[in-house]
Write an enzyme that holds these catalytic residues in place. Structure first.
Site, short mmCIF file in Angstrom:
data_model
loop_
_atom_site.label_atom_id
_atom_site.label_comp_id
_atom_site.label_asym_id
_atom_site.label_seq_id
_atom_site.Cartn_x
_atom_site.Cartn_y
_atom_site.Cartn_z
N CYS A 158 0.81 -1.23 0.00
CA CYS A 158 0.00 0.00 0.00
C CYS A 158 0.84 1.28 0.00
O CYS A 158 0.47 2.29 -0.59
CB CYS A 158 -0.94 -0.01 1.20
N HIS A 251 -2.72 6.85 2.99
CA HIS A 251 -1.27 7.01 3.13
C HIS A 251 -0.84 8.24 2.31
O HIS A 251 -1.13 8.33 1.10
CB HIS A 251 -0.54 5.79 2.57
N1 LIG Z 1 -4.61 -3.63 6.28
C1 LIG Z 1 -4.04 -3.21 5.15
O1 LIG Z 1 -4.23 -2.07 4.70
C2 LIG Z 1 -3.12 -4.13 4.37
C3 LIG Z 1 -2.55 -3.64 3.21
C4 LIG Z 1 -1.74 -4.48 2.45
C5 LIG Z 1 -1.52 -5.78 2.87
N2 LIG Z 1 -2.08 -6.24 4.03
C6 LIG Z 1 -1.85 -7.67 4.36
O2 LIG Z 1 -3.08 -8.37 4.22
C7 LIG Z 1 -3.15 -9.44 5.16
C8 LIG Z 1 -4.40 -9.27 6.00
O3 LIG Z 1 -4.33 -8.03 6.68
P1 LIG Z 1 -5.47 -7.52 7.65
O4 LIG Z 1 -5.09 -6.16 8.03
O5 LIG Z 1 -6.79 -7.77 7.02
O6 LIG Z 1 -5.26 -8.56 8.90
P2 LIG Z 1 -6.30 -8.97 10.01
O7 LIG Z 1 -7.36 -7.95 10.17
O8 LIG Z 1 -5.48 -9.36 11.19
O9 LIG Z 1 -6.99 -10.31 9.42
C9 LIG Z 1 -6.32 -11.51 9.30
C10 LIG Z 1 -7.17 -12.60 8.65
O10 LIG Z 1 -6.37 -13.77 8.55
C11 LIG Z 1 -6.99 -14.85 9.30
N3 LIG Z 1 -5.96 -15.62 9.99
C12 LIG Z 1 -5.15 -15.21 11.01
N4 LIG Z 1 -4.36 -16.22 11.41
C13 LIG Z 1 -4.67 -17.29 10.65
C14 LIG Z 1 -4.22 -18.65 10.60
N5 LIG Z 1 -3.27 -19.10 11.41
N6 LIG Z 1 -4.76 -19.46 9.67
C15 LIG Z 1 -5.72 -19.03 8.82
N7 LIG Z 1 -6.20 -17.76 8.84
C16 LIG Z 1 -5.68 -16.91 9.73
C17 LIG Z 1 -7.91 -14.17 10.30
O11 LIG Z 1 -8.95 -15.08 10.68
P3 LIG Z 1 -9.60 -15.06 12.13
O12 LIG Z 1 -10.55 -13.90 12.19
O13 LIG Z 1 -10.34 -16.35 12.18
O14 LIG Z 1 -8.50 -14.95 13.12
C18 LIG Z 1 -8.40 -12.99 9.46
O15 LIG Z 1 -9.43 -13.41 8.59
C19 LIG Z 1 -1.85 -9.37 5.98
O16 LIG Z 1 -0.93 -10.29 5.44
C20 LIG Z 1 -1.40 -7.93 5.79
O17 LIG Z 1 0.00 -7.83 5.92
C21 LIG Z 1 -2.89 -5.45 4.78
#
Ligand SMILES: NC(=O)c1ccc[n+]([C@@H]2O[C@H](COP(=O)([O-])OP(=O)(O)OC[C@H]3O[C@@H](n4cnc5c(N)ncnc54)[C@H](OP(=O)(O)O)[C@@H]3O)[C@@H](O)[C@H]2O)c1
Length: 361
Positions: A158, A251
């Protein structure tokens, strides 16, 4: 499209997953048929699994509330119900790499928001307006995976979306050196102020791994396909500092640029306003009509006024002026969970669909 494609969201309960659900609620080409998350959520309805973690400003779409969440690790069971998946799971890098390839091997294309595969040589990392030609490597990736239709495609981090499109629009003037400081929103860490109260009125001068991504990923976007892999570009040199600021979404980047062929300010603005790509030509459903807007007012772009430009899929630029050390400086702004995450992935999927890489199984 006669019949909508069936799509699954891996990591559906997380912040990016919720963005996917919201963006896909009324999508003209795709219908969300399957939701998956960690074993903690598996077996619950989506509404129960999310509980009080719903972070979007619009309500949870009715259609998904009673859908039963699957376990992401039950690959065959999930894959058998969909034509392709979006991936936004938060696991270790190695686990994400393995699970995304496992889905691809079930002949299910994976469009991922994660960083795990961004440097896998035959995985395309694409901003559809910038480097759609990188999808050419998919055929080599399929040979490696032994698949006919399964592959992994990713989108970049991002943080780079507030300046990489701008530098691309200025490519013919040959940027040689770039210094960028990013001011990054807390939703980029999957958080709101409710989850992260220490961020109110605060600044944290560190975001793990972010500076390396911000310096290197633009070079991969500008790279070339050679011998079935992406070879990254070597210029310009980019150095960055990435800072977490008390902003929910958006951002901002303050950027200095040196060019081999110094343009006029008017030329630079004209290139920004006229920059468009394949998504605009093909009129893809999520494509912004105007990819980059230039704002003349001294106090723009502002997060609160400009982050939702073109439904969060456009880039806002302002304060372009000559600099005493570099040639020019400017400020860019992009929406980190729309253009920078789920929206960018949906646009990538639309281009992959338009080009025949994603089809009904
Ligand atoms: N937020 C952003 O703007 C952004 C931007 C670019 C990239 N990212 C990337 O996108 C990904 C998700 O980000 P997020 O911000 O959405 O994270 P988040 O809110 O913490 O969500 C994580 C997701 O992954 C699942 N998960 C966690 N541990 C797991 C496991 N051991 N096995 C299977 N599923 C699992 C969670 O399920 P449960 O609810 O069941 O725990 C939830 O659905 C990350 O890799 C992050 O680095 C995020």
């Amino acid at each position: 499209m006669e019949k909508k494609l069936k799509v699954g969201v891996l990591g559906a309960t997380g912040m990016v997953g919720q963005r996917f659900i919201t963006l896909l609620a009324d999508h003209p080409w795709y219908e969300v048929t399957t939701l998956a998350a960690s074993p903690r959520s598996a077996g619950k309805t989506y509404e129960e699994a999310v509980g009080d973690r719903w972070k979007m400003t619009t309500p949870m779409p009715e259609k998904v509330k009673n859908m039963i969440v699957h376990n992401v690790n039950e690959v065959e069971a999930v894959a058998s119900t969909v034509d392709f998946v979006f991936s936004a799971v938060d696991m270790s890098k190695d686990e994400i790499k393995a699970i995304e390839e496992a889905y691809a091997k079930t002949e299910t294309p994976v469009v991922s928001n994660n960083s795990a595969h961004r440097w896998t040589p035959d995985v395309p990392m694409v901003v559809p307006e910038i480097n759609p030609e990188h999808y050419e490597v998919i055929k080599y990736q399929k040979e490696r995976l032994g698949t006919k239709r399964g592959f992994v495609a990713v989108k970049p981090n991002c943080s780079i979306q507030s300046y990489a499109p701008v530098l691309t629009a200025w490519k013919e003037f040959e940027p040689t050196e770039v210094v960028a400081t990013t001011y990054q929103a807390i939703s980029g860490a999957g958080k709101t102020f409710k989850d992260w109260p220490e961020m109110v009125g605060n600044i944290i001068p560190f975001i793990g791994g972010e500076e390396e991504k911000s310096e290197q990923e633009p070079l991969r976007l500008w790279g070339k396909v050679e011998d079935g892999v992406i070879k990254k570009a070597t210029s310009p040199i980019i150095t960055t500092q990435c800072i977490r600021v008390p902003v929910l979404d958006g951002h901002t980047a303050a950027v200095f640029v040196k060019f081999a062929k110094k343009p006029t300010k008017e030329q630079l603005i004209e290139k920004l306003r006229n920059f468009s790509g394949l998504p605009q030509k093909l009129e893809l459903p999520s494509a912004p009509k105007q990819f980059i807007q230039y704002l003349e007012e001294d106090n723009r772009p502002q997060v609160s006024l400009d982050v939702n430009f073109e439904n969060g899929m456009g880039i806002s630029v302002g304060r372009l002026r000559e600099d005493t050390v570099y040639d020019y400086k400017f400020v860019g702004l992009s929406h980190n969970t729309l253009r920078g995450a789920a929206g960018g992935a949906v646009l990538s999927a639309e281009l992959l669909t338009a080009q025949g890489y994603i089809t009904a199984k």
